[in-house]
Write a protein that holds these residues in place. Structure first.
Motif, short mmCIF file in Angstrom:
data_model
loop_
_atom_site.label_atom_id
_atom_site.label_comp_id
_atom_site.label_asym_id
_atom_site.label_seq_id
_atom_site.Cartn_x
_atom_site.Cartn_y
_atom_site.Cartn_z
N LYS A 113 0.85 -1.19 0.00
CA LYS A 113 0.00 0.00 0.00
C LYS A 113 0.88 1.24 0.00
O LYS A 113 1.98 1.22 0.56
CB LYS A 113 -0.87 0.05 1.25
CG LYS A 113 -1.90 -1.04 1.35
CD LYS A 113 -2.74 -0.85 2.60
CE LYS A 113 -3.81 -1.91 2.69
NZ LYS A 113 -4.65 -1.68 3.86
N PRO A 114 0.40 2.32 -0.57
CA PRO A 114 1.13 3.58 -0.42
C PRO A 114 1.03 4.06 1.03
O PRO A 114 0.04 3.81 1.71
CB PRO A 114 0.41 4.54 -1.37
CG PRO A 114 -0.89 3.90 -1.71
CD PRO A 114 -0.78 2.45 -1.41
N SER A 157 1.08 7.20 3.78
CA SER A 157 0.77 8.62 3.83
C SER A 157 0.49 9.04 5.27
O SER A 157 0.88 8.34 6.21
CB SER A 157 -0.44 8.91 2.93
OG SER A 157 -0.60 10.30 2.78
N SER A 197 -6.15 6.92 -2.50
CA SER A 197 -5.13 7.79 -3.08
C SER A 197 -4.96 7.47 -4.56
O SER A 197 -4.99 6.30 -4.95
CB SER A 197 -3.79 7.57 -2.38
OG SER A 197 -3.87 7.86 -1.02
N PHE A 226 -2.56 6.89 -7.37
CA PHE A 226 -1.17 6.46 -7.42
C PHE A 226 -0.74 6.39 -8.87
O PHE A 226 -1.35 5.69 -9.68
CB PHE A 226 -1.03 5.09 -6.74
CG PHE A 226 0.39 4.70 -6.46
CD1 PHE A 226 1.02 5.14 -5.31
CD2 PHE A 226 1.10 3.91 -7.35
CE1 PHE A 226 2.33 4.79 -5.03
CE2 PHE A 226 2.41 3.55 -7.08
CZ PHE A 226 3.03 3.99 -5.92
N SER A 270 7.25 6.42 -9.52
CA SER A 270 5.83 6.21 -9.24
C SER A 270 5.52 6.76 -7.85
O SER A 270 6.37 6.80 -6.97
CB SER A 270 5.50 4.72 -9.28
OG SER A 270 5.73 4.20 -10.57
N GLY A 271 4.28 7.19 -7.65
CA GLY A 271 3.91 7.70 -6.33
C GLY A 271 2.54 8.32 -6.30
O GLY A 271 1.84 8.42 -7.31
N ILE A 272 2.15 8.76 -5.08
CA ILE A 272 0.86 9.40 -4.87
C ILE A 272 0.84 10.73 -5.63
O ILE A 272 1.81 11.47 -5.63
CB ILE A 272 0.60 9.61 -3.37
CG1 ILE A 272 0.41 8.25 -2.68
CG2 ILE A 272 -0.62 10.50 -3.14
CD1 ILE A 272 0.28 8.32 -1.18
N SER A 285 -2.70 6.42 -13.75
CA SER A 285 -2.96 6.42 -12.32
C SER A 285 -4.02 5.38 -11.95
O SER A 285 -4.90 5.06 -12.75
CB SER A 285 -3.39 7.82 -11.85
OG SER A 285 -4.57 8.22 -12.49
N SER A 341 -4.44 3.93 0.96
CA SER A 341 -3.18 4.22 1.64
C SER A 341 -3.26 3.77 3.10
O SER A 341 -4.33 3.51 3.63
CB SER A 341 -2.86 5.72 1.56
OG SER A 341 -3.81 6.47 2.26
N VAL A 347 9.73 8.87 -1.38
CA VAL A 347 8.38 8.78 -1.94
C VAL A 347 8.03 9.98 -2.82
O VAL A 347 6.89 10.43 -2.87
CB VAL A 347 7.33 8.57 -0.81
CG1 VAL A 347 7.45 7.18 -0.21
CG2 VAL A 347 7.45 9.62 0.27
N HIS A 373 6.40 13.10 -1.13
CA HIS A 373 5.36 12.80 -0.14
C HIS A 373 5.96 12.51 1.25
O HIS A 373 5.28 12.06 2.16
CB HIS A 373 4.53 11.61 -0.64
CG HIS A 373 3.13 11.58 -0.16
ND1 HIS A 373 2.18 12.50 -0.54
CD2 HIS A 373 2.51 10.75 0.70
CE1 HIS A 373 1.03 12.22 0.06
NE2 HIS A 373 1.21 11.16 0.81
#
Length: 166
Positions: free
Chosen positions: A20-21, A23, A29, A31, A41-43, A51, A56, A76, A79
Motif C-alpha cells: 500500500k502507499p 501517507s 489515493s 497512485f 511512481s507515487g501518490i 494512475s 493508503s 516517496v 510525499h
C-alpha cells in the motif's frame, strides 16, 4: 513484484510486505504508475492515464509496537512530509534514525523547516556525496534526522571522519 522476489531470493522469513502507499492517513489515493521509470511512481493529486486508486495506510497503523534500533528510509517522490505525519507514534516510541529524500523534486513539496517542526528532539543533517553528514544544505539529495538523545554519541564516533559545517 520486485520486493516479493527480493524477499524470496534472500530467504527472508521475518518480513511483512504491506503493498500500500504510505501517507498521513488512511485514504483512497491516486497512485501514478510510471511505466518508464518505476522509481518515480507515487501518490499524485490529478488523475491521468497511468494512475490507479489505492487505499493508503500510515506507519502508525502498520507498525504498532516499539522497535529498538530502528531506521526509517523514506523515498516517496515529494510525499515524505506526509509519511512522517503518519508516523508520529512510531517516531516518539522508537526514536528511529530517519533518512529522507530532499532534492529538487521534494523541495517543491516541502521545506526542511516543515520537517524540523514535525521532528522535535531531532537534528537534521545532509548526507553528502562522500557519505558523510554535515549541515550544508545548499546541495542536498538525502537528509538524515537523528534523535538528539543519540546525537552526541553519534557525532563523537563520526567526528574523526567528517567535519560538521554550517
Amino acid at each position: 513484484d520486485a520486493l516479493n522476489k527480493t524477499i524470496e531470493l534472500n530467504g527472508s522469513k521475518n518480513v511483512d510486505l504491506i503493498n500500500k502507499p504510505v501517507s498521513k492517513e488512511i485514504n483512497e489515493s491516486l497512485f501514478l504508475v510510471d511505466l518508464g521509470n518505476s522509481t518515480s511512481s507515487g501518490i499524485m493529486h490529478q488523475k491521468n492515464d497511468h494512475s490507479i486508486i489505492l487505499q493508503s495506510t500510515t506507519l502508525d497503523i502498520s507498525i504498532t509496537t516499539k522497535i529498538e534500533n530502528c531506521i526509517i528510509l523514506i523515498d516517496v517522490e515529494g510525499h515524505e512530509l506526509n509519511v512522517v505525519k503518519g508516523a508520529k507514534n512510531l517516531i516518539s516510541n522508537s526514536n528511529p534514525i530517519i533518512i529522507f529524500e530532499y532534492n529538487y523534486v521534494t523541495k517543491r513539496h516541502f521545506s526542511l523547516l516543515e520537517m524540523e517542526k514535525l521532528l522535535p528532539g531531532y537534528t537534521i543533517f545532509r548526507l553528502n556525496k562522500a557519505g558523510k553528514l554535515d549541515l550544508e544544505f545548499t546541495n542536498t539529495w538525502n537528509c538524515v534526522a537523528i534523535p538528539d538523545k543519540f546525537k552526541l554519541n553519534f557525532l563523537q564516533v563520526s567526528s574523526s571522519n567528517s567535519k560538521i559545517t554550517r
